[in-house]
Each structure stands twice: as structure tokens, then as C-alpha cells.
Design a protein around this motif. Structure first.
Motif, PDB file in Angstrom:
ATOM      1  N   ILE A 104     -12.381 -63.749 -23.420  1.00 33.40           N
ATOM      2  CA  ILE A 104     -13.656 -63.043 -23.349  1.00 33.40           C
ATOM      3  C   ILE A 104     -13.571 -61.681 -24.035  1.00 33.40           C
ATOM      4  O   ILE A 104     -12.617 -60.937 -23.832  1.00 33.40           O
ATOM      5  CB  ILE A 104     -14.124 -62.917 -21.875  1.00 33.40           C
ATOM      6  N   LEU A 105     -14.550 -61.395 -24.853  1.00 38.59           N
ATOM      7  CA  LEU A 105     -14.711 -60.090 -25.493  1.00 38.59           C
ATOM      8  C   LEU A 105     -15.735 -59.337 -24.652  1.00 38.59           C
ATOM      9  O   LEU A 105     -16.912 -59.671 -24.655  1.00 38.59           O
ATOM     10  CB  LEU A 105     -15.172 -60.257 -26.940  1.00 38.59           C
ATOM     11  N   ASP A 106     -15.230 -58.357 -23.919  1.00 33.59           N
ATOM     12  CA  ASP A 106     -16.038 -57.646 -22.942  1.00 33.59           C
ATOM     13  C   ASP A 106     -16.233 -56.204 -23.417  1.00 33.59           C
ATOM     14  O   ASP A 106     -17.044 -55.950 -24.306  1.00 33.59           O
ATOM     15  CB  ASP A 106     -15.315 -57.722 -21.594  1.00 33.59           C
ATOM     16  N   THR A 107     -15.454 -55.282 -22.917  1.00 35.02           N
ATOM     17  CA  THR A 107     -15.569 -53.875 -23.337  1.00 35.02           C
ATOM     18  C   THR A 107     -15.105 -53.672 -24.765  1.00 35.02           C
ATOM     19  O   THR A 107     -15.484 -52.716 -25.417  1.00 35.02           O
ATOM     20  CB  THR A 107     -14.748 -52.951 -22.414  1.00 35.02           C
ATOM     21  N   GLY A 108     -14.226 -54.562 -25.239  1.00 36.29           N
ATOM     22  CA  GLY A 108     -13.662 -54.437 -26.576  1.00 36.29           C
ATOM     23  C   GLY A 108     -12.368 -53.652 -26.589  1.00 36.29           C
ATOM     24  O   GLY A 108     -11.691 -53.575 -27.627  1.00 36.29           O
ATOM     25  N   LEU A 109     -11.986 -53.069 -25.470  1.00 40.49           N
ATOM     26  CA  LEU A 109     -10.780 -52.239 -25.416  1.00 40.49           C
ATOM     27  C   LEU A 109      -9.524 -53.041 -25.745  1.00 40.49           C
ATOM     28  O   LEU A 109      -8.688 -52.597 -26.533  1.00 40.49           O
ATOM     29  CB  LEU A 109     -10.646 -51.580 -24.034  1.00 40.49           C
ATOM     30  N   THR A 110      -9.381 -54.211 -25.156  1.00 43.82           N
ATOM     31  CA  THR A 110      -8.182 -55.024 -25.386  1.00 43.82           C
ATOM     32  C   THR A 110      -8.095 -55.465 -26.840  1.00 43.82           C
ATOM     33  O   THR A 110      -7.049 -55.315 -27.481  1.00 43.82           O
ATOM     34  CB  THR A 110      -8.171 -56.256 -24.455  1.00 43.82           C
ATOM     35  N   LEU A 111      -9.180 -56.008 -27.377  1.00 44.87           N
ATOM     36  CA  LEU A 111      -9.131 -56.508 -28.746  1.00 44.87           C
ATOM     37  C   LEU A 111      -9.024 -55.386 -29.774  1.00 44.87           C
ATOM     38  O   LEU A 111      -8.376 -55.551 -30.803  1.00 44.87           O
ATOM     39  CB  LEU A 111     -10.317 -57.430 -29.024  1.00 44.87           C
ATOM     40  N   ALA A 112      -9.615 -54.240 -29.501  1.00 43.87           N
ATOM     41  CA  ALA A 112      -9.452 -53.097 -30.408  1.00 43.87           C
ATOM     42  C   ALA A 112      -7.994 -52.641 -30.407  1.00 43.87           C
ATOM     43  O   ALA A 112      -7.424 -52.344 -31.465  1.00 43.87           O
ATOM     44  CB  ALA A 112     -10.378 -51.955 -30.011  1.00 43.87           C
TER      45      ALA A 112
END
Length: 181
Positions: A104-112
Motif C-alpha cells: 500500500i502507498l499511503d503517506t509515501g514516507l516508506t516509498l520515498a
């Protein structure tokens, strides 16, 4: 009327809907990378079922690697805002086509965080596949190249997604019941 599981959980996406969408995503990835090799990097633990199904849907030569990060405190439904790398890659990705596979792409913090980390290794290309996208919660500006389903701000469980390590084994994506906390 909403579909419910044997446990009485409301189903957002059935296993059949998930399977069909993952098949379509695999077809698109295969077309985009035709004739190329691919390293699929699963973000543990939630993306494991998605990575397994997506990998069977791509027709390009693909290998796996895994990373583990933490941004949620145990028992919490909200991100702490700080991303910590728990397990790094086992193999180098320099000069390779990389697909980060996330549940899941949520806040974007992990993927950024992961995008910045992986770009330091100079891959040939870096793409992101997210089964679910929750754009209303975005804190970091990042988009996935491949998205299964876009959802509103709901807390979901199943198909790898959990609450305090529970519910990962559900074959459907369900809504977290408010009384289950």
C-alpha cells in the motif's frame, strides 16, 4: 449489500478481483520491460502475497530480493513518520531494472525513503508497483508506476496487510473493524 468473510469482516476487494487486477498489472509490466531482466524487490512483510502473485503474472526474466522497513509502532494504525531500514538488499542492483513491490502507498514516507536509498545504487531503471494507493494520505510526493486499486482513507487488512501482525493471511482485502483494536 457488502460481502463479508466468515469472520464477519467487510470485504473491500475479493480474492478474484485482486487476482484479475494483479494479472493485468503483470501484463503491463511485462509489456513495459519486454526483453529486459527485472529485479522485483518486495517490501516485507505486507507485500509478500502481492509479490508472489505479481511475479507469476510477469513474463520477463525476473529475480526477487527483499527489504524490511518499519514506520508503524506495534498496535498503531498511524505511521510514526520515521522510516527505519530493518533488512537491506542481499544483491547489488546497479545497472538493473528494479521494481519495488509494496502492498500500500499511503503517506509515501516508506516509498520515498526506499526510492532515495535505491537510486543511490544507480539502477538502470526504478519503478514502483503498489497494490493499493491511498492518495488522500500522501505526505511525501511520490506516485507508483503501477497501481492495483485506488482507495479512500480506510484502514485495510488481509492479503498481506495487517494490524499488529494479525489478518495477513486473509485472501481478501477487508476493512479493519473499529472494535478489533
Amino acid at each position: 449489500m457488502a460481502t463479508t468473510t466468515a469472520q464477519g469482516l467487510e470485504v473491500l476487494f475479493t480474492r478474484d478481483q485482486i487476482a484479475e487486477r494483479v494479472r493485468q498489472m503483470g501484463e503491463q509490466i511485462s509489456n513495459d520491460l519486454a526483453g529486459e531482466k527485472l529485479v522485483m524487490i518486495g517490501v516485507l512483510k505486507g507485500a509478500a502475497p502481492f509479490l508472489a502473485d505479481l511475479s507469476r503474472s510477469v513474463t520477463v526474466d525476473a529475480t526477487f530480493d527483499f527489504v524490511a522497513v518499519k514506520s508503524y509502532a506495534k498496535g498503531s494504525q498511524t505511521s510514526s513518520g520515521a522510516v527505519k531500514l530493518i533488512k537491506d538488499l542481499d544483491e547489488p542492483i546497479e545497472g538493473k531494472n528494479v521494481l519495488v513491490v509494496e502492498d500500500i502507498l499511503d503517506t509515501g514516507l516508506t516509498l520515498a525513503f526506499l526510492r532515495k536509498l535505491f537510486l543511490q545504487h544507480r539502477p538502470k531503471s526504478l519503478r514502483i508497483a503498489a497494490l493499493l494507493d491511498k492518495p488522500s494520505r500522501r505526505v511525501e510526493q511520490i506516485d507508483a508506476d503501477y497501481v492495483g486499486f485506488s482507495i479512500p482513507n480506510l484502514f485495510v487488512i488481509g492479503y498481506g496487510m495487517d494490524f499488529s501482525e494479525r489478518y495477513r493471511n486473509l485472501p481478501d482485502i477487508c476493512l479493519m473493524p473499529p472494535d478489533a483494536v
